[in-house]
Design a protein around this motif. Structure first.
Motif, PDB file in Angstrom:
ATOM      1  N   SER A  59       0.830  -1.222   0.000  1.00  0.00           N
ATOM      2  CA  SER A  59       0.000   0.000   0.000  1.00  0.00           C
ATOM      3  C   SER A  59       0.862   1.269   0.000  1.00  0.00           C
ATOM      4  CB  SER A  59      -0.962   0.014   1.185  1.00  0.00           C
ATOM      5  OG  SER A  59      -1.892  -1.050   1.089  1.00  0.00           O
ATOM      6  N   PHE A  60       1.938   1.236  -0.810  1.00  0.00           N
ATOM      7  CA  PHE A  60       2.805   2.400  -1.032  1.00  0.00           C
ATOM      8  C   PHE A  60       3.395   2.905   0.290  1.00  0.00           C
ATOM      9  CE2 PHE A  60      -0.799   2.561  -4.077  1.00  0.00           C
ATOM     10  CZ  PHE A  60      -0.105   2.125  -5.195  1.00  0.00           C
ATOM     11  N   LYS A  61       3.908   1.979   1.074  1.00  0.00           N
ATOM     12  CA  LYS A  61       4.400   2.300   2.415  1.00  0.00           C
ATOM     13  C   LYS A  61       5.791   2.920   2.399  1.00  0.00           C
ATOM     14  CE  LYS A  61       5.041   0.169   6.968  1.00  0.00           C
ATOM     15  NZ  LYS A  61       4.937  -1.089   7.750  1.00  0.00           N
ATOM     16  N   ASN A  62       6.709   2.387   1.560  1.00  0.00           N
ATOM     17  CA  ASN A  62       8.114   2.806   1.598  1.00  0.00           C
ATOM     18  C   ASN A  62       8.430   3.679   0.385  1.00  0.00           C
ATOM     19  OD1 ASN A  62      10.863   3.096   1.884  1.00  0.00           O
ATOM     20  ND2 ASN A  62      11.284   0.909   2.117  1.00  0.00           N
ATOM     21  N   LYS A  63       8.392   4.973   0.581  1.00  0.00           N
ATOM     22  CA  LYS A  63       8.620   5.920  -0.520  1.00  0.00           C
ATOM     23  C   LYS A  63      10.107   6.189  -0.685  1.00  0.00           C
ATOM     24  CE  LYS A  63       6.727  10.261  -2.285  1.00  0.00           C
ATOM     25  NZ  LYS A  63       5.808  11.392  -1.980  1.00  0.00           N
ATOM     26  N   LEU A  64      10.597   6.012  -1.912  1.00  0.00           N
ATOM     27  CA  LEU A  64      12.017   6.210  -2.193  1.00  0.00           C
ATOM     28  C   LEU A  64      12.325   7.612  -2.689  1.00  0.00           C
ATOM     29  CD1 LEU A  64      12.762   2.847  -4.052  1.00  0.00           C
ATOM     30  CD2 LEU A  64      13.287   3.409  -1.671  1.00  0.00           C
ATOM     31  N   GLY A  65      11.365   8.226  -3.367  1.00  0.00           N
ATOM     32  CA  GLY A  65      11.614   9.556  -3.910  1.00  0.00           C
ATOM     33  C   GLY A  65      10.409  10.082  -4.645  1.00  0.00           C
ATOM     34  N   GLN A  66      10.523  11.344  -5.062  1.00  0.00           N
ATOM     35  CA  GLN A  66       9.416  11.985  -5.763  1.00  0.00           C
ATOM     36  C   GLN A  66       9.967  12.988  -6.758  1.00  0.00           C
ATOM     37  OE1 GLN A  66       6.316  13.362  -3.209  1.00  0.00           O
ATOM     38  NE2 GLN A  66       5.179  14.401  -4.833  1.00  0.00           N
ATOM     39  N   GLY A  67       9.277  13.132  -7.887  1.00  0.00           N
ATOM     40  CA  GLY A  67       9.672  14.104  -8.903  1.00  0.00           C
ATOM     41  C   GLY A  67       8.439  14.629  -9.610  1.00  0.00           C
ATOM     42  N   GLY A  68       8.664  15.358 -10.705  1.00  0.00           N
ATOM     43  CA  GLY A  68       7.548  15.907 -11.451  1.00  0.00           C
ATOM     44  C   GLY A  68       6.673  14.843 -12.076  1.00  0.00           C
ATOM     45  N   PHE A  69       7.243  13.642 -12.291  1.00  0.00           N
ATOM     46  CA  PHE A  69       6.507  12.537 -12.914  1.00  0.00           C
ATOM     47  C   PHE A  69       5.576  11.841 -11.932  1.00  0.00           C
ATOM     48  CE2 PHE A  69      10.549  11.027 -11.269  1.00  0.00           C
ATOM     49  CZ  PHE A  69      10.132  10.027 -10.427  1.00  0.00           C
ATOM     50  N   GLY A  70       5.876  11.931 -10.623  1.00  0.00           N
ATOM     51  CA  GLY A  70       5.128  11.177  -9.634  1.00  0.00           C
ATOM     52  C   GLY A  70       6.033  10.709  -8.515  1.00  0.00           C
ATOM     53  N   SER A  71       5.791   9.523  -7.992  1.00  0.00           N
ATOM     54  CA  SER A  71       6.555   9.022  -6.844  1.00  0.00           C
ATOM     55  C   SER A  71       7.082   7.614  -7.113  1.00  0.00           C
ATOM     56  CB  SER A  71       5.673   8.994  -5.591  1.00  0.00           C
ATOM     57  OG  SER A  71       5.155  10.284  -5.323  1.00  0.00           O
ATOM     58  N   VAL A  72       8.182   7.273  -6.416  1.00  0.00           N
ATOM     59  CA  VAL A  72       8.785   5.942  -6.524  1.00  0.00           C
ATOM     60  C   VAL A  72       8.743   5.262  -5.163  1.00  0.00           C
ATOM     61  CG1 VAL A  72      10.864   4.638  -7.098  1.00  0.00           C
ATOM     62  CG2 VAL A  72      10.319   6.703  -8.380  1.00  0.00           C
ATOM     63  N   TYR A  73       8.297   4.003  -5.157  1.00  0.00           N
ATOM     64  CA  TYR A  73       8.165   3.242  -3.917  1.00  0.00           C
ATOM     65  C   TYR A  73       8.953   1.936  -4.023  1.00  0.00           C
ATOM     66  CZ  TYR A  73       4.199   6.399  -3.290  1.00  0.00           C
ATOM     67  OH  TYR A  73       3.412   7.513  -3.190  1.00  0.00           O
ATOM     68  N   LYS A  74       9.467   1.505  -2.886  1.00  0.00           N
ATOM     69  CA  LYS A  74      10.129   0.199  -2.836  1.00  0.00           C
ATOM     70  C   LYS A  74       9.072  -0.877  -2.684  1.00  0.00           C
ATOM     71  CE  LYS A  74      13.827  -2.377  -0.554  1.00  0.00           C
ATOM     72  NZ  LYS A  74      14.850  -2.376   0.522  1.00  0.00           N
ATOM     73  N   GLY A  75       9.248  -1.986  -3.401  1.00  0.00           N
ATOM     74  CA  GLY A  75       8.288  -3.075  -3.327  1.00  0.00           C
ATOM     75  C   GLY A  75       8.979  -4.423  -3.374  1.00  0.00           C
ATOM     76  N   GLN A  76       8.187  -5.472  -3.294  1.00  0.00           N
ATOM     77  CA  GLN A  76       8.723  -6.830  -3.349  1.00  0.00           C
ATOM     78  C   GLN A  76       7.751  -7.723  -4.114  1.00  0.00           C
ATOM     79  OE1 GLN A  76       9.528  -8.603   0.466  1.00  0.00           O
ATOM     80  NE2 GLN A  76      10.994 -10.064  -0.386  1.00  0.00           N
ATOM     81  N   LEU A  77       8.296  -8.417  -5.130  1.00  0.00           N
ATOM     82  CA  LEU A  77       7.479  -9.327  -5.914  1.00  0.00           C
ATOM     83  C   LEU A  77       7.256 -10.634  -5.158  1.00  0.00           C
ATOM     84  CD1 LEU A  77       9.116  -8.834  -9.443  1.00  0.00           C
ATOM     85  CD2 LEU A  77       7.142  -7.637  -8.473  1.00  0.00           C
TER      86      LEU A  77
END
Length: 354
Positions: A59-77
């Motif tokens: 549920s988008f818990k671990n945010k790695l960064g953000q930019g003009g495009f949106g946000s990046v989150y860490k995940g696990q398959l």
């Protein structure tokens, strides 16, 4: 009763039709985008649902960064692999940059290109699933307040290896694929580093795919980031847009790696705007020592001088004077004393140009 039902059904049909026409007008490319992602050569890349993205990222818990495009989150398959999930901002254009990224990266497989593992496209909900790069972007590492990563010093040898790795990645894009891919946004922010500091080129939103025979490409308007855009991309009066445009961006990036500082100060006047490239060129011409914080011994000095001379060749104003990226790799791997100084570049930046 039957007449009332018929009238009601007709009104509903009219409302639905009007709503669809309005939606179609606002989103003319979405059906086309969907059809594009169903094409056969993309089946090798997994398509996820948005609910899958929530599960993968907890549920988008671990945010790695953000930019003009949106946000990046860490995940696990499900197989245990860690991934970086880029969630693009809602209502982010017509989907063309998204198509560019998926189309470009689905054709690549190289140690210096970040791997795209999957994507999500549900209307305006768009996401890209990449391999996770534990050391983040080069941008975070090359400036003064980030000189140490964990217990490792970002020394000249590491920077030199990164410079060669990025050049090899670009060489693959320009010559190693079935199609030639021009990136158009090479900069420290778009170079990611894995746990071994192996560099990988990322963010293909502005990329252009063309045939390997094409020596020049057609693009509308300028694309890229101020400070890294080649002169011909900003104004065709400087020459034709080609793979040499990526070489220019690469050269500006490596100069920032050498100086561990931004090449351009946007807040100063145009006469002194590009200060580091001019300064370092004058140091080389007068055969003075490069008094940089990275240099600690003669070996460091040789690597830095080599990177600097190659970079100055890369940022030549005339595209025909710049080396190909294959030549760049050859120059970086060769001996420093065999390199000739390039002509003094005409200092150009689109940030203050009319």
């Amino acid at each position: 009763m039957g007449l009332a039902l018929a009238v009601t059904a007709t009104l509903v049909l009219v409302i639905v039709t009007l709503y669809y026409k309005k939606w179609k007008k606002q989103n003319p490319n979405l059906p086309l985008v969907d059809a594009f992602f169903e094409s056969h050569y993309l089946l090798q890349i997994k398509r996820y649902s948005y609910s899958d993205m929530k599960k993968v990222t907890n549920s988008f818990k671990n945010k790695l960064g953000q930019g003009g495009f949106g946000s990046v989150y860490k995940g696990q398959l499900q197989d245990g692999r860690h991934v970086a999930v880029k969630i693009l901002s809602e209502f982010n254009g017509d989907g063309q940059e998204f198509i560019n990224e998926v189309a470009s990266m689905s054709r690549t497989s190289h140690v210096n290109i970040v791997s795209l593992l999957g994507f999500c496209f549900e209307g305006y909900k768009r996401a890209l699933v990449y391999e996770f790069m534990s050391n983040g972007s080069l941008e975070k590492l090359i400036y003064e307040d980030n000189a140490v990563i964990g217990d490792r010093q970002l020394d000249c040898q590491t920077l030199y290896d990164i410079a060669i790795g990025v050049a090899r990645g670009l060489e693959y894009l320009h010559k190693g694929c079935n199609t030639r891919i021009l990136h158009f946004d090479i900069k420290p922010h778009n170079i990611l580093l894995d746990e071994n500091f192996c560099p990988k080129i990322s963010d293909f939103g502005l990329a252009k795919v063309c045939t390997r025979k094409e020596s020049m490409v057609s693009i509308f308007g300028a694309r890229g980031t101020a400070g890294y855009i080649a002169p011909e991309v900003f104004s065709r009066s400087f020459g034709v847009v080609s793979h040499k445009s990526d070489v220019y961006s690469y050269g500006m990036m490596v100069l920032e790696m050498v100086g561990r500082r931004k090449n351009i100060k946007l807040e100063v006047d145009a006469s002194s705007e590009i200060y580091f490239p001019r300064w370092i060129y004058n140091q080389l011409v007068s055969n003075q020592e490069l008094d940089l914080q990275n240099i600690r011994n003669e070996c460091d000095n040789e690597m830095v001088r080599k990177m600097t001379i190659v970079s100055l060749w890369c940022i030549q104003t005339n595209p025909s004077t710049r080396p190909s990226i294959s030549k760049v790799v050859e120059m970086l791997e060769g001996r420093e004393e065999l390199l000739q100084l390039p002509p003094k570049p005409y200092w150009f930046s689109p940030s203050t140009s009319p």
